[in-house]
Design a protein around this motif. Sequence first.
Motif, PDB file in Angstrom:
ATOM      1  N   PHE A  20       0.840  -1.197   0.000  1.00  0.00           N
ATOM      2  CA  PHE A  20       0.000   0.000   0.000  1.00  0.00           C
ATOM      3  C   PHE A  20       0.878   1.252   0.000  1.00  0.00           C
ATOM      4  CE2 PHE A  20      -1.980   3.597   2.020  1.00  0.00           C
ATOM      5  CZ  PHE A  20      -3.131   3.737   1.254  1.00  0.00           C
ATOM      6  N   PHE A  65       2.377   1.698  -3.429  1.00  0.00           N
ATOM      7  CA  PHE A  65       1.338   2.191  -4.351  1.00  0.00           C
ATOM      8  C   PHE A  65       1.192   3.708  -4.196  1.00  0.00           C
ATOM      9  CE2 PHE A  65      -2.860   3.694  -2.881  1.00  0.00           C
ATOM     10  CZ  PHE A  65      -3.389   4.157  -4.092  1.00  0.00           C
ATOM     11  N   LEU A  87      -2.020  -1.672  -5.430  1.00  0.00           N
ATOM     12  CA  LEU A  87      -3.034  -1.515  -4.384  1.00  0.00           C
ATOM     13  C   LEU A  87      -3.898  -2.776  -4.303  1.00  0.00           C
ATOM     14  CD1 LEU A  87      -4.733   0.030  -2.318  1.00  0.00           C
ATOM     15  CD2 LEU A  87      -5.840   1.249  -4.205  1.00  0.00           C
ATOM     16  N   TYR A 138      -4.461  -5.777  -1.180  1.00  0.00           N
ATOM     17  CA  TYR A 138      -5.672  -6.469  -0.712  1.00  0.00           C
ATOM     18  C   TYR A 138      -5.570  -7.987  -0.888  1.00  0.00           C
ATOM     19  CZ  TYR A 138      -8.350  -2.152   0.053  1.00  0.00           C
ATOM     20  OH  TYR A 138      -8.823  -0.947   0.531  1.00  0.00           O
ATOM     21  N   LEU A 193      -9.429  -5.791   7.307  1.00  0.00           N
ATOM     22  CA  LEU A 193      -9.988  -5.072   6.162  1.00  0.00           C
ATOM     23  C   LEU A 193     -10.591  -3.744   6.614  1.00  0.00           C
ATOM     24  CD1 LEU A 193     -10.402  -5.498   3.114  1.00  0.00           C
ATOM     25  CD2 LEU A 193     -12.540  -6.695   3.645  1.00  0.00           C
ATOM     26  N   ASN A 194     -11.290  -3.759   7.734  1.00  0.00           N
ATOM     27  CA  ASN A 194     -11.884  -2.513   8.232  1.00  0.00           C
ATOM     28  C   ASN A 194     -10.813  -1.471   8.546  1.00  0.00           C
ATOM     29  OD1 ASN A 194     -14.548  -3.262   8.013  1.00  0.00           O
ATOM     30  ND2 ASN A 194     -14.649  -4.139  10.066  1.00  0.00           N
ATOM     31  N   ASN A 201      -9.039  -0.355   5.217  1.00  0.00           N
ATOM     32  CA  ASN A 201      -9.891   0.528   4.409  1.00  0.00           C
ATOM     33  C   ASN A 201      -9.990   1.928   5.009  1.00  0.00           C
ATOM     34  OD1 ASN A 201     -10.523  -1.341   2.417  1.00  0.00           O
ATOM     35  ND2 ASN A 201     -12.343  -2.093   3.488  1.00  0.00           N
ATOM     36  N   ALA A 218      -6.551   3.602   4.515  1.00  0.00           N
ATOM     37  CA  ALA A 218      -6.288   3.876   3.101  1.00  0.00           C
ATOM     38  C   ALA A 218      -7.100   5.088   2.643  1.00  0.00           C
ATOM     39  CB  ALA A 218      -6.627   2.653   2.254  1.00  0.00           C
ATOM     40  N   THR A 219      -8.345   5.166   3.090  1.00  0.00           N
ATOM     41  CA  THR A 219      -9.186   6.324   2.761  1.00  0.00           C
ATOM     42  C   THR A 219      -8.554   7.599   3.299  1.00  0.00           C
ATOM     43  OG1 THR A 219     -11.149   4.921   2.904  1.00  0.00           O
ATOM     44  CG2 THR A 219     -11.509   7.300   2.997  1.00  0.00           C
ATOM     45  N   CYS A 256      -5.591   8.901   1.306  1.00  0.00           N
ATOM     46  CA  CYS A 256      -6.028   9.653   0.110  1.00  0.00           C
ATOM     47  C   CYS A 256      -6.507  11.047   0.501  1.00  0.00           C
ATOM     48  CB  CYS A 256      -7.160   8.922  -0.615  1.00  0.00           C
ATOM     49  SG  CYS A 256      -6.658   7.396  -1.427  1.00  0.00           S
ATOM     50  N   GLU A 257      -7.265  11.138   1.586  1.00  0.00           N
ATOM     51  CA  GLU A 257      -7.758  12.452   2.033  1.00  0.00           C
ATOM     52  C   GLU A 257      -6.580  13.366   2.401  1.00  0.00           C
ATOM     53  OE1 GLU A 257     -10.590  11.586   5.166  1.00  0.00           O
ATOM     54  OE2 GLU A 257     -12.120  10.935   3.732  1.00  0.00           O
ATOM     55  N   GLN A 308      -3.504  13.209   1.211  1.00  0.00           N
ATOM     56  CA  GLN A 308      -2.829  13.626  -0.029  1.00  0.00           C
ATOM     57  C   GLN A 308      -3.616  14.761  -0.686  1.00  0.00           C
ATOM     58  OE1 GLN A 308      -0.054  13.287  -1.470  1.00  0.00           O
ATOM     59  NE2 GLN A 308      -0.366  13.670  -3.641  1.00  0.00           N
ATOM     60  N   GLN A 309      -4.960  14.660  -0.671  1.00  0.00           N
ATOM     61  CA  GLN A 309      -5.784  15.725  -1.253  1.00  0.00           C
ATOM     62  C   GLN A 309      -5.571  17.039  -0.499  1.00  0.00           C
ATOM     63  OE1 GLN A 309      -7.998  15.492  -4.078  1.00  0.00           O
ATOM     64  NE2 GLN A 309      -7.619  17.685  -3.842  1.00  0.00           N
ATOM     65  N   PRO A 328     -12.702  15.887   1.894  1.00  0.00           N
ATOM     66  CA  PRO A 328     -12.375  17.036   1.042  1.00  0.00           C
ATOM     67  C   PRO A 328     -13.178  16.993  -0.265  1.00  0.00           C
ATOM     68  CG  PRO A 328     -10.378  15.763   1.631  1.00  0.00           C
ATOM     69  CD  PRO A 328     -11.547  14.950   2.013  1.00  0.00           C
ATOM     70  N   LEU A 371     -11.706  15.813  -3.501  1.00  0.00           N
ATOM     71  CA  LEU A 371     -11.485  14.372  -3.642  1.00  0.00           C
ATOM     72  C   LEU A 371     -12.773  13.642  -4.003  1.00  0.00           C
ATOM     73  CD1 LEU A 371      -9.488  11.963  -3.207  1.00  0.00           C
ATOM     74  CD2 LEU A 371     -10.231  11.927  -0.820  1.00  0.00           C
ATOM     75  N   TYR A 372     -13.880  14.018  -3.333  1.00  0.00           N
ATOM     76  CA  TYR A 372     -15.090  13.200  -3.444  1.00  0.00           C
ATOM     77  C   TYR A 372     -16.082  13.679  -4.498  1.00  0.00           C
ATOM     78  CZ  TYR A 372     -13.544  10.638   0.698  1.00  0.00           C
ATOM     79  OH  TYR A 372     -12.839   9.846   1.580  1.00  0.00           O
ATOM     80  N   LEU A 401      -6.284  10.547  -7.925  1.00  0.00           N
ATOM     81  CA  LEU A 401      -6.575  10.400  -6.496  1.00  0.00           C
ATOM     82  C   LEU A 401      -8.042  10.030  -6.243  1.00  0.00           C
ATOM     83  CD1 LEU A 401      -5.043  10.555  -3.854  1.00  0.00           C
ATOM     84  CD2 LEU A 401      -5.584  12.987  -3.730  1.00  0.00           C
ATOM     85  N   VAL A 439      -9.414   6.576  -4.373  1.00  0.00           N
ATOM     86  CA  VAL A 439     -10.296   6.493  -3.209  1.00  0.00           C
ATOM     87  C   VAL A 439     -11.585   5.755  -3.577  1.00  0.00           C
ATOM     88  CG1 VAL A 439     -11.690   8.632  -3.287  1.00  0.00           C
ATOM     89  CG2 VAL A 439     -10.818   7.792  -1.101  1.00  0.00           C
ATOM     90  N   ILE A 444     -10.851   2.158  -3.203  1.00  0.00           N
ATOM     91  CA  ILE A 444     -10.842   1.817  -1.775  1.00  0.00           C
ATOM     92  C   ILE A 444     -12.279   1.751  -1.240  1.00  0.00           C
ATOM     93  CG2 ILE A 444     -10.164   2.663   0.520  1.00  0.00           C
ATOM     94  CD1 ILE A 444      -7.600   3.839  -1.046  1.00  0.00           C
ATOM     95  N   TYR A 445     -13.143   2.654  -1.689  1.00  0.00           N
ATOM     96  CA  TYR A 445     -14.551   2.583  -1.288  1.00  0.00           C
ATOM     97  C   TYR A 445     -15.229   1.308  -1.808  1.00  0.00           C
ATOM     98  CZ  TYR A 445     -15.448   6.595   1.598  1.00  0.00           C
ATOM     99  OH  TYR A 445     -15.472   7.444   2.674  1.00  0.00           O
ATOM    100  N   TYR A 459     -13.852  -1.535  -1.867  1.00  0.00           N
ATOM    101  CA  TYR A 459     -13.500  -2.514  -0.825  1.00  0.00           C
ATOM    102  C   TYR A 459     -14.253  -2.248   0.482  1.00  0.00           C
ATOM    103  CZ  TYR A 459      -9.709  -4.685  -3.525  1.00  0.00           C
ATOM    104  OH  TYR A 459      -8.982  -5.388  -4.457  1.00  0.00           O
ATOM    105  N   ARG A 460     -14.550  -0.986   0.764  1.00  0.00           N
ATOM    106  CA  ARG A 460     -15.311  -0.682   1.983  1.00  0.00           C
ATOM    107  C   ARG A 460     -16.703  -1.293   1.908  1.00  0.00           C
ATOM    108  NH1 ARG A 460     -13.193   4.713   4.617  1.00  0.00           N
ATOM    109  NH2 ARG A 460     -15.100   4.511   5.838  1.00  0.00           N
ATOM    110  N   ASN A 491     -10.631  -9.586  -5.882  1.00  0.00           N
ATOM    111  CA  ASN A 491      -9.195  -9.353  -6.088  1.00  0.00           C
ATOM    112  C   ASN A 491      -8.706  -9.987  -7.387  1.00  0.00           C
ATOM    113  OD1 ASN A 491      -8.739  -7.863  -3.755  1.00  0.00           O
ATOM    114  ND2 ASN A 491      -8.237  -9.656  -2.514  1.00  0.00           N
TER     115      ASN A 491
END
Lengths: 321, 321
Positions: A69, A72, A109, A113, A129-130, A133, A136-137, A140-141, A143-144, B22, B25-26, B103, B107, B110-111, B113-114, B133
């Motif tokens: 991760f 990545f 990435l 997983y 996994l929880n 996840n 990982a989220t 990303c936030e 980095q943004q 942010p 991002l979303y 980015l 995300v 990753i969502y 996978y969530r 996977n």
Amino acid sequence: MMNKLLSILQEYAENNRFPGTPAELYEPCAYILTLGGKRIRPALLLMAYQLFRDDVEKALPAAWAVELFHNFSLIHDDIMDAAPLRRGQPTVHTKWNATTGILSGDVMLIYAYRHLAKAGRPEVVAHLLNTFNRVATEVCEGQQLDVNFETRNNVSISEYIRMIELKTSVLLGGALEMGALCAEAGAEDVAHLYQFGRNAGIAFQIQDDLLDTYGDPEKFGKQVGGDILQNKKTLLVLKALEVANEQDRAALTQWMQTPETEGKVEAVRALFDKNSIPELIEIEKQHFQETAFKHLDDVSVPETRKAMLRQVVADLLGREA
Amino acid sequence: MMNKLLSILQEYAENNRFPGTPAELYEPCAYILTLGGKRIRPALLLMAYQLFRDDVEKALPAAWAVELFHNFSLIHDDIMDAAPLRRGQPTVHTKWNATTGILSGDVMLIYAYRHLAKAGRPEVVAHLLNTFNRVATEVCEGQQLDVNFETRNNVSISEYIRMIELKTSVLLGGALEMGALCAEAGAEDVAHLYQFGRNAGIAFQIQDDLLDTYGDPEKFGKQVGGDILQNKKTLLVLKALEVANEQDRAALTQWMQTPETEGKVEAVRALFDKNSIPELIEIEKQHFQETAFKHLDDVSVPETRKAMLRQVVADLLGREA
């Protein structure tokens, strides 16, 4: 002891190489892993596991997932930052191209997983996994936020710390949390280890900002003063803009709009010194590292089991264990 | 019936929106989901679930995971292909920029996978994770092959079919497989549903190549002849290069190096017609679609339960159910 952990991790990596084809997809994944990172995240995960259990090989898939991760995120961040070099070697998008960087990062990435899926009983994998996840989220936030801050002139210190927390520190906390989850530790110990890593990670990032300007040129890997030359809005700059008088603020703002000039590093450093910025930043760092070690103290295993983890993190933070 | 499924899926999506911040991002994640795809992958997953069980809401998290994965791949593929438009609207990297596309795509993956992590008991999630996977890896490999083929002049028909299989068809198979896994169906039924989707997906892609050149302009969403104008190495071109005589091959190769000219589409189509390319491609398509429906026949549930799934896929392939 730490070397032992890194050597069994390396063995796991060698037994779990990327496929040979399509070579254009997988070669960049293998390449970034050879650039010689310290593997601190998987090492933390394995050490957290060893607080509770001795059969550390059980935690290798989760440890490798965290390392994949991290790599990545390096590939994709380097594209976003248009960075030509990483550890003195060409970045993936420089050695190949942006398309390769995007796609190889994506598959890396997904491979993270894949390793996570092998990390234990289904119940353990569900917990991992929880955590993975969530972290990982947040990465990303973070980095943004970092991207956003580049074009903002009113970033507060708490916003900056929130950014480094998300971008880098939660992954250290997440690695420790995942080590505890692999060992099926209790919920309180899991939470303490996360907070240990998160707070230590913030302290480490603060130290990183400090060393870039005040590090020993002999020990510091990069050029001392690099952040100043690149006009980076580090914690030192934000703190100086907060505490300095109007004249010093104006001088600093002026320097931040000046291209690389002889004497620039020294002049900015003098402004920092005059306003006690290194001391103020050191206080910030101390706050987070003390919080970190309190959480380690509270983990319910004998102190002897914590010795290696305590030493490794203290070394990272340049303090006594 | 299909509309009912899409409406409960939409309700799930609205109850599981991306966070507000942010925003940078979303917002792109929410945007790409509004561009009006047919949601065929999650619909297939839900229909596969309904072969075995009636409480279809249990399969919504996995269905949404598949849709998010698909949209993640669209965002990143559009950057790699430098595509300005998708469904007539600006692509994410055009409306924002490449950094945002990378980015936000990350995300979104990753969502996916969530949502997958919420898709059932830990044992069910473990099975779903393995399928997801495997398929996600193959989709990246297929995209890489597609990128490679752009600069290759010796792509064989079997290589091309392998590429479309990986890039698009395995995800249709994977969606059906995951629907069966959510319903805790037996291993044989799970395998038949995967093969149904994989083969139907290949047939669908072959049909897509055919319609681009031979579709009814009134019904076909895009410009008929677009592939010819863009010199795309479609299955029609590869088949023509395989079966035509030297003179026709030379003429086709010449056209493939010609920029858009009046009469180009008609001329290339005439070369295809002369060499019976549409008929030969139709035979390829028939092969895969017959294999597909044989696998659906072999799923061990009463025929009445298969009616909707059979009809929807037959409609997609333009044949009678």
